[in-house]
Design an enzyme around this catalytic site. Structure first.
Site, PDB file in Angstrom:
ATOM      1  N   HIS A   1      50.787  31.731  29.209  1.00 47.08           N
ATOM      2  CA  HIS A   1      49.422  31.355  28.795  1.00 47.08           C
ATOM      3  C   HIS A   1      49.063  31.982  27.457  1.00 47.08           C
ATOM      4  O   HIS A   1      47.893  32.126  27.120  1.00 47.08           O
ATOM      5  CB  HIS A   1      48.411  31.742  29.885  1.00 47.08           C
TER       6      HIS A   1
ATOM      7  N   ASN B   1      49.466  36.380  32.236  1.00 47.42           N
ATOM      8  CA  ASN B   1      48.429  37.230  31.643  1.00 47.42           C
ATOM      9  C   ASN B   1      48.498  37.202  30.115  1.00 47.42           C
ATOM     10  O   ASN B   1      49.557  37.012  29.541  1.00 47.42           O
ATOM     11  CB  ASN B   1      48.584  38.678  32.134  1.00 47.42           C
TER      12      ASN B   1
HETATM   13  N1  APR Z   1      47.643  44.455  43.287  1.00 43.25           N
HETATM   14  C1  APR Z   1      48.264  43.307  43.663  1.00 43.25           C
HETATM   15  N2  APR Z   1      47.645  42.102  43.744  1.00 43.25           N
HETATM   16  C2  APR Z   1      46.332  42.067  43.439  1.00 43.25           C
HETATM   17  C3  APR Z   1      45.605  43.217  43.036  1.00 43.25           C
HETATM   18  C4  APR Z   1      46.321  44.453  42.980  1.00 43.25           C
HETATM   19  N3  APR Z   1      45.715  45.600  42.621  1.00 43.25           N
HETATM   20  N4  APR Z   1      44.312  42.850  42.804  1.00 43.25           N
HETATM   21  C5  APR Z   1      44.244  41.516  43.034  1.00 43.25           C
HETATM   22  N5  APR Z   1      45.442  41.048  43.426  1.00 43.25           N
HETATM   23  C6  APR Z   1      45.822  39.669  43.743  1.00 43.25           C
HETATM   24  C7  APR Z   1      44.713  38.829  44.345  1.00 43.25           C
HETATM   25  O1  APR Z   1      44.763  38.941  45.768  1.00 43.25           O
HETATM   26  C8  APR Z   1      45.085  37.420  43.885  1.00 43.25           C
HETATM   27  O2  APR Z   1      45.889  36.762  44.855  1.00 43.25           O
HETATM   28  O3  APR Z   1      46.144  39.043  42.520  1.00 43.25           O
HETATM   29  C9  APR Z   1      45.905  37.643  42.635  1.00 43.25           C
HETATM   30  C10 APR Z   1      45.176  37.212  41.367  1.00 43.25           C
HETATM   31  O4  APR Z   1      45.000  35.827  41.436  1.00 43.25           O
HETATM   32  P1  APR Z   1      44.145  35.091  40.286  1.00 43.25           P
HETATM   33  O5  APR Z   1      42.900  35.856  40.042  1.00 43.25           O
HETATM   34  O6  APR Z   1      44.076  33.636  40.676  1.00 43.25           O
HETATM   35  O7  APR Z   1      45.048  35.250  38.973  1.00 43.25           O
HETATM   36  P2  APR Z   1      46.300  34.384  38.529  1.00 43.25           P
HETATM   37  O8  APR Z   1      47.132  33.972  39.710  1.00 43.25           O
HETATM   38  O9  APR Z   1      46.960  35.130  37.448  1.00 43.25           O
HETATM   39  O10 APR Z   1      45.586  33.072  37.898  1.00 43.25           O
HETATM   40  C11 APR Z   1      46.442  32.177  37.222  1.00 43.25           C
HETATM   41  O11 APR Z   1      44.506  31.001  36.391  1.00 43.25           O
HETATM   42  O12 APR Z   1      42.405  31.045  35.457  1.00 43.25           O
HETATM   43  C12 APR Z   1      43.735  30.845  35.181  1.00 43.25           C
HETATM   44  O13 APR Z   1      44.810  31.153  33.131  1.00 43.25           O
HETATM   45  C13 APR Z   1      44.242  31.866  34.191  1.00 43.25           C
HETATM   46  O14 APR Z   1      46.414  32.923  34.101  1.00 43.25           O
HETATM   47  C14 APR Z   1      45.325  32.610  34.962  1.00 43.25           C
HETATM   48  C15 APR Z   1      45.729  31.603  36.027  1.00 43.25           C
END
Ligand code: APR
Ligand code: ZN
Length: 251
Positions: free
Chosen positions: A117, A100
Site C-alpha cells: 500500500h 502498512n
Molecule cells: N497484536 C496482534 N494483532 C493485533 C494487535 C496486536 N497488538 N492489535 C490489533 N491486532 C489485530 C486486530 O485484531 C485486527 O485483526 O490486527 C488486525 C488489524 O486489522 P485491520 O485494522 O483491518 O488492519 P489491516 O488488516 O492492516 O487492514 C488492511 O485496510 O484500510 C485498509 O489500507 C488499509 O492497509 C489497510 C488495509
C-alpha cells in the site's frame, strides 16, 4: 505455550519463510488499527479520508485525518518488528510483505520489505507532477500546515500511499505473489485479512503448500487455512517465537 513451540519448530526448519503484516503489528507502536472496536474506520469515513476520489474532492480531509495520526505516523518500531528483522538476519525470513505505510519494518532493520500500500516516503503534485520527499513537508506538517506544491501552488500534493480506488504498485504486488507462491512457511501478523488483493496472498501461499502461521489479537475470516494460530499481542508473542527458534536451531 504449546502453540509458540509448534510455530517455532516450523519456522526453525523453514527454507524460505515470508512474513505478511497489517496494522496490528504497529498497534503496540501506538498506531491505531483500522477495524475492531476502536478502529479508525469507526471514527472516520474511509471514502472521505482515504479514497482517491475523496482526496481529489477535498485533500484537506485526508491531511486532517493524517494529522490526527501524526504522532502515530512517526512512531517507533516495537519488539514485533525487531523480531521479524532478526528472523531475516538468521536467514529464515526472505521477505516481509506489508500493508502498512509506516515504514517501521525498515526502521527495525528489515531489508526486503514489499509495501503493497506504498508509504509516506514520496509525494507527487497531481497538477504539475513535481515530486517531493516527505522530509520537505514534515516540519510544516507537524505544525498542522497542509502540504502545498512549491512549484504550482496546488493543494493536490499526494503521498504515494495506495488510497481506496487506486491500483496497488504492480511490480511490488507481482513480487509479493511470487514470494507467496514459493515460500514454504507463511507467517501472518496483525491483519484482519479482509482487504483485497492483499488478502489473496495467504490463500496463494496455502495453495502452494506453505505451512501457515498466524499471530493476531483476534480470530480472522481466514482462520481455517492456518496450521498454527496464536491469539494475542504481536509485540509479546513474536520475540518469544524467535527465542524458541534459536533453541530449536541449537539442537
Ligand atoms: N497484536 C496482534 N494483532 C493485533 C494487535 C496486536 N497488538 N492489535 C490489533 N491486532 C489485530 C486486530 O485484531 C485486527 O485483526 O490486527 C488486525 C488489524 O486489522 P485491520 O485494522 O483491518 O488492519 P489491516 O488488516 O492492516 O487492514 C488492511 O485496510 O484500510 C485498509 O489500507 C488499509 O492497509 C489497510 C488495509
Ligand atoms: Zn505542482
Amino acid at each position: 505455550m504449546e502453540e509458540i513451540r509448534r510455530a517455532a519448530e516450523i519456522i526453525a526448519k523453514a527454507k524460505h519463510a515470508v512474513v505478511f503484516t497489517g496494522a496490528g503489528i504497529s498497534a503496540e507502536s501506538g498506531i491505531p488499527t483500522f477495524r475492531g472496536e476502536d478502529g479508525l474506520w469507526k471514527k472516520y469515513d474511509p471514502e472521505e479520508v482515504a479514497s482517491i476520489w475523496g482526496f481529489k474532492r477535498n485533500p484537506r480531509a485526508f491531511w486532517e485525518f493524517s494529522m490526527e495520526m501524526k504522532d502515530k505516523l512517526f512512531a517507533e518500531p516495537n519488539p514485533a518488528h525487531y523480531a521479524i528483522a532478526e528472523l531475516e538476519r538468521m536467514g529464515i525470513v526472505k521477505a516481509v510483505i506489508t500493508q502498512n505505510i509506516d515504514m517501521l519494518h525498515q526502521r527495525a532493520g528489515s531489508r526486503r520489505v514489499l509495501e503493497l500500500h506504498g508509504s509516506m516516503e514520496k509525494l507527487d503534485c497531481l497538477d504539475c507532477g513535481e515530486t517531493y520527499d516527505w522530509g520537505e513537508f514534515l516540519e510544516d506538517f507537524n505544525k498542522g500546515v497542509i502540504p502545498r506544491c512549491r512549484k504550482c501552488n496546488s493543494w493536490y500534493v499526494k503521498p504515494r500511499v495506495v488510497l481506496f480506488g487506486e491500483q496497488l504498485p504492480q511490480r511490488t504486488l507481482l513480487t509479493a505473489m511470487e514470494e507467496s507462491r514459493k515460500c514454504d512457511v507463511f507467517i501472518v501478523v496483525g491483519s484482519s485479512l479482509v482487504v483485497y488483493p492483499a488478502a489473496e496472498l495467504p490463500y496463494m501461499a496455502k495453495s502452494s503448500g506453505a505451512k501457515m502461521i498466524m499471530v493476531n489479537a483476534e480470530p480472522t475470516v481466514a482462520d481455517n487455512i492456518f496450521d498454527v494460530k496464536i491469539y494475542g499481542k504481536a509485540g509479546e508473542i513474536l520475540p518469544r517465537i524467535v527465542e524458541e527458534v534459536k533453541r530449536f536451531r541449537q539442537t
